[in-house]
Design an enzyme around this catalytic site. Structure first.
Site, PDB file in Angstrom:
ATOM      1  N   GLY A 142     177.879  37.059  66.979  1.00 55.24           N
ATOM      2  CA  GLY A 142     177.909  35.669  67.421  1.00 55.24           C
ATOM      3  C   GLY A 142     179.027  34.912  66.722  1.00 55.24           C
ATOM      4  O   GLY A 142     179.954  35.509  66.154  1.00 55.24           O
ATOM      5  N   GLY A 143     178.908  33.593  66.735  1.00 53.74           N
ATOM      6  CA  GLY A 143     179.962  32.740  66.188  1.00 53.74           C
ATOM      7  C   GLY A 143     180.253  33.015  64.724  1.00 53.74           C
ATOM      8  O   GLY A 143     181.420  33.048  64.307  1.00 53.74           O
ATOM      9  N   ALA A 144     179.207  33.241  63.925  1.00 54.34           N
ATOM     10  CA  ALA A 144     179.393  33.429  62.478  1.00 54.34           C
ATOM     11  C   ALA A 144     180.200  34.693  62.211  1.00 54.34           C
ATOM     12  O   ALA A 144     181.123  34.711  61.386  1.00 54.34           O
ATOM     13  CB  ALA A 144     178.023  33.511  61.794  1.00 54.34           C
ATOM     14  N   ASP A 149     185.391  29.496  57.187  1.00 52.66           N
ATOM     15  CA  ASP A 149     184.203  30.362  57.072  1.00 52.66           C
ATOM     16  C   ASP A 149     184.564  31.747  56.531  1.00 52.66           C
ATOM     17  O   ASP A 149     183.832  32.307  55.706  1.00 52.66           O
ATOM     18  CB  ASP A 149     183.509  30.498  58.434  1.00 52.66           C
ATOM     19  CG  ASP A 149     182.728  29.247  58.806  1.00 52.66           C
ATOM     20  OD1 ASP A 149     182.307  28.509  57.900  1.00 52.66           O
ATOM     21  OD2 ASP A 149     182.527  29.007  60.010  1.00 52.66           O
ATOM     22  N   THR A 196     173.714  42.736  72.202  1.00 53.36           N
ATOM     23  CA  THR A 196     174.497  42.769  73.440  1.00 53.36           C
ATOM     24  C   THR A 196     175.818  43.474  73.130  1.00 53.36           C
ATOM     25  O   THR A 196     176.702  42.896  72.490  1.00 53.36           O
ATOM     26  CB  THR A 196     174.766  41.329  73.937  1.00 53.36           C
ATOM     27  OG1 THR A 196     173.533  40.614  73.909  1.00 53.36           O
ATOM     28  CG2 THR A 196     175.358  41.321  75.334  1.00 53.36           C
ATOM     29  N   ASN A 202     185.741  24.939  61.744  1.00 56.47           N
ATOM     30  CA  ASN A 202     184.695  24.236  60.978  1.00 56.47           C
ATOM     31  C   ASN A 202     185.272  23.070  60.181  1.00 56.47           C
ATOM     32  O   ASN A 202     184.519  22.305  59.585  1.00 56.47           O
ATOM     33  CB  ASN A 202     183.939  25.199  60.046  1.00 56.47           C
ATOM     34  CG  ASN A 202     184.732  25.540  58.801  1.00 56.47           C
ATOM     35  OD1 ASN A 202     185.960  25.513  58.805  1.00 56.47           O
ATOM     36  ND2 ASN A 202     184.039  25.849  57.724  1.00 56.47           N
ATOM     37  N   SER A 259     175.957  19.508  53.239  1.00 54.60           N
ATOM     38  CA  SER A 259     177.383  19.243  53.009  1.00 54.60           C
ATOM     39  C   SER A 259     177.645  17.836  52.448  1.00 54.60           C
ATOM     40  O   SER A 259     178.523  17.686  51.587  1.00 54.60           O
ATOM     41  CB  SER A 259     178.184  19.451  54.299  1.00 54.60           C
ATOM     42  OG  SER A 259     178.171  20.812  54.640  1.00 54.60           O
ATOM     43  N   SER A 278     171.726  19.471  56.925  1.00 54.19           N
ATOM     44  CA  SER A 278     172.982  19.868  56.277  1.00 54.19           C
ATOM     45  C   SER A 278     173.068  19.314  54.849  1.00 54.19           C
ATOM     46  O   SER A 278     172.785  18.139  54.599  1.00 54.19           O
ATOM     47  CB  SER A 278     174.169  19.345  57.093  1.00 54.19           C
ATOM     48  OG  SER A 278     175.361  19.548  56.355  1.00 54.19           O
ATOM     49  N   LYS A 293     181.369  24.399  66.788  1.00 58.16           N
ATOM     50  CA  LYS A 293     182.535  25.089  66.212  1.00 58.16           C
ATOM     51  C   LYS A 293     183.476  25.644  67.278  1.00 58.16           C
ATOM     52  O   LYS A 293     184.663  25.786  67.027  1.00 58.16           O
ATOM     53  CB  LYS A 293     182.081  26.234  65.300  1.00 58.16           C
ATOM     54  CG  LYS A 293     181.458  25.754  64.013  1.00 58.16           C
ATOM     55  CD  LYS A 293     181.163  26.924  63.097  1.00 58.16           C
ATOM     56  CE  LYS A 293     180.460  26.467  61.842  1.00 58.16           C
ATOM     57  NZ  LYS A 293     180.308  27.535  60.864  1.00 58.16           N
TER      58      LYS A 293
HETATM   59  P1  ATR Z   1     175.811  32.006  65.335  1.00 59.51           P
HETATM   60  O1  ATR Z   1     176.830  31.015  65.777  1.00 59.51           O
HETATM   61  O2  ATR Z   1     174.882  31.504  64.278  1.00 59.51           O
HETATM   62  O3  ATR Z   1     176.400  33.344  65.012  1.00 59.51           O
HETATM   63  P2  ATR Z   1     175.097  32.895  67.948  1.00 59.51           P
HETATM   64  O4  ATR Z   1     176.522  32.806  68.321  1.00 59.51           O
HETATM   65  O5  ATR Z   1     174.073  32.387  68.909  1.00 59.51           O
HETATM   66  O6  ATR Z   1     174.827  32.173  66.592  1.00 59.51           O
HETATM   67  O7  ATR Z   1     174.768  34.435  67.585  1.00 59.51           O
HETATM   68  C1  ATR Z   1     173.504  34.876  67.254  1.00 59.51           C
HETATM   69  C2  ATR Z   1     173.571  36.370  66.926  1.00 59.51           C
HETATM   70  O8  ATR Z   1     172.241  36.814  66.630  1.00 59.51           O
HETATM   71  C3  ATR Z   1     174.045  37.235  68.085  1.00 59.51           C
HETATM   72  O9  ATR Z   1     174.715  38.345  67.571  1.00 59.51           O
HETATM   73  C4  ATR Z   1     172.719  37.629  68.740  1.00 59.51           C
HETATM   74  O10 ATR Z   1     172.789  38.798  69.512  1.00 59.51           O
HETATM   75  P3  ATR Z   1     173.254  38.721  71.080  1.00 59.51           P
HETATM   76  O11 ATR Z   1     174.741  38.602  71.047  1.00 59.51           O
HETATM   77  O12 ATR Z   1     172.785  39.974  71.660  1.00 59.51           O
HETATM   78  O13 ATR Z   1     172.581  37.510  71.647  1.00 59.51           O
HETATM   79  C5  ATR Z   1     171.882  37.871  67.510  1.00 59.51           C
HETATM   80  N1  ATR Z   1     170.435  37.807  67.761  1.00 59.51           N
HETATM   81  C6  ATR Z   1     169.689  36.694  67.932  1.00 59.51           C
HETATM   82  N2  ATR Z   1     168.381  37.021  68.098  1.00 59.51           N
HETATM   83  C7  ATR Z   1     168.307  38.382  68.043  1.00 59.51           C
HETATM   84  C8  ATR Z   1     167.250  39.323  68.143  1.00 59.51           C
HETATM   85  N3  ATR Z   1     165.988  38.946  68.321  1.00 59.51           N
HETATM   86  N4  ATR Z   1     167.556  40.650  68.037  1.00 59.51           N
HETATM   87  C9  ATR Z   1     168.826  41.053  67.828  1.00 59.51           C
HETATM   88  N5  ATR Z   1     169.871  40.195  67.725  1.00 59.51           N
HETATM   89  C10 ATR Z   1     169.625  38.882  67.829  1.00 59.51           C
END
Ligand code: ATR
Length: 284
Positions: free
Chosen positions: A132-134, A105, A156, A90, A20, A18, A69
């Site tokens: 995902g989270g971001a 964020d 997904t 965050n 930060s 980090s 987070k």
């Molecule tokens: P973050 O907090 O950094 O967003 P996260 O919550 O684990 O991390 O989310 C990761 C994102 O990357 C998700 O949208 C994930 O898709 P899924 O929800 O289907 O898991 C996506 N991701 C990670 N690896 C991937 C891959 N090989 N192909 C497509 N999407 C991927």
């Protein structure tokens, strides 16, 4: 007697990478604030114990980064309404023993998109790749800023669907539509008409990662933002195709500026913070 510095920190796991601490220490210095910001490596099983330690030891505030987070929310006394809705914090302010959680964020990404592409979130059409989270933290913020259309594409589908439901139930009229990433024909039109395409998956952290969208969809002058703060394969390809591109360092900068302003009530010295980040990340 010399006053002890106020204490700030970032908690994450891993957190060694980090930047930060350098960014915030530069900001405190530039503003003549007697404060110190440190990294506190915090494995998930020690999150609760660490939050209590920071409260007990009189830290003034801290940042929470991956993977805390979401899990930090129940450990706090109060939440900003947007952070509560997004389920993501965050930034924590500790005031008279009370811990209040915020998310900067979305603010950070909003500022970064304006700097990179002059995007005004209100009335814009945005595509997020990833749910995902971001994406959750930032898309919820954009919904409240009056975005016109949000397209959320994810491997997904259920996760994208859940996020769109959450967003659509919190604004006056539905703005968000989910798609599965493996059916590009369904979402190509949204890509072509978007003001910005935002890459929010972890694909691109490794230089050998595949592109998250078909290369043929990239067209001249498209605006592509990658939340990862290095030149990912997507950004490299997009540049070759004469797209407008930006990596995640603008978001990193402005989420930090947002935290600084919440903690201090003062305007963040953004240019000092940017200079520090650019120096640290110049080989990224
Ligand atoms: P973050 O907090 O950094 O967003 P996260 O919550 O684990 O991390 O989310 C990761 C994102 O990357 C998700 O949208 C994930 O898709 P899924 O929800 O289907 O898991 C996506 N991701 C990670 N690896 C991937 C891959 N090989 N192909 C497509 N999407 C991927």
């Amino acid at each position: 007697m010399k006053e002890l510095p106020q204490k700030y920190a970032v908690i994450g796991w891993p957190v060694e990478h980090s930047v930060s601490p350098q960014m915030h220490n530069a900001a405190f210095k530039a503003c003549g604030i007697n404060a110190e910001y440190e990294r506190i490596p915090t494995p998930p099983e020690r999150l609760s114990e660490t939050v209590e330690k920071l409260r007990r030891e009189g830290y003034s505030g801290w940042n929470a980064t991956v993977p805390h987070k979401e899990n930090i929310l129940p450990l706090l006394d109060n939440l900003d309404s947007k952070a509560e809705l997004a389920g993501s914090v965050n930034t924590v302010i500790a005031s008279e023993g009370q811990l209040i959680g915020f998310s900067t964020d979305g603010y950070g990404l909003e500022k970064a998109l304006y700097e990179a592409f002059q995007t005004n979130i209100k009335d814009s059409s945005l595509v997020f790749i990833g749910a995902g989270g971001a994406t959750r933290a930032t898309a919820v913020h954009f919904a409240f800023q009056g975005v016109k259309r949000l397209t959320i594409i994810n491997r997904t589908l259920e996760k994208a669907q859940k996020l769109c439901d959450l967003i659509n139930s919190s604004v006056n009229h539905p703005v968000a539509t989910p798609y599965p990433i493996d059916t590009p024909d369904e979402w190509q039109a949204d890509i072509l008409s978007a003001d910005v395409i935002i890459q929010g998956t972890s694909m691109g952290l490794k230089l050998t990662d595949p592109l998250p969208l078909p290369e043929e969809m990239l067209e001249k002058d498209m605006c592509i933002y990658d939340m990862i703060y290095k030149k990912t394969p997507l950004l490299q390809k997009a540049k070759e195709k004469n797209c407008r591109i930006a990596d995640g360092r603008g978001m990193l900068l402005h989420q930090g500026a947002g935290s600084f302003e919440l903690w201090t009530g003062r305007k963040a010295p953004v240019e000092e913070m940017r200079k520090t980040l650019d120096e640290l990340l110049k080989s990224a």
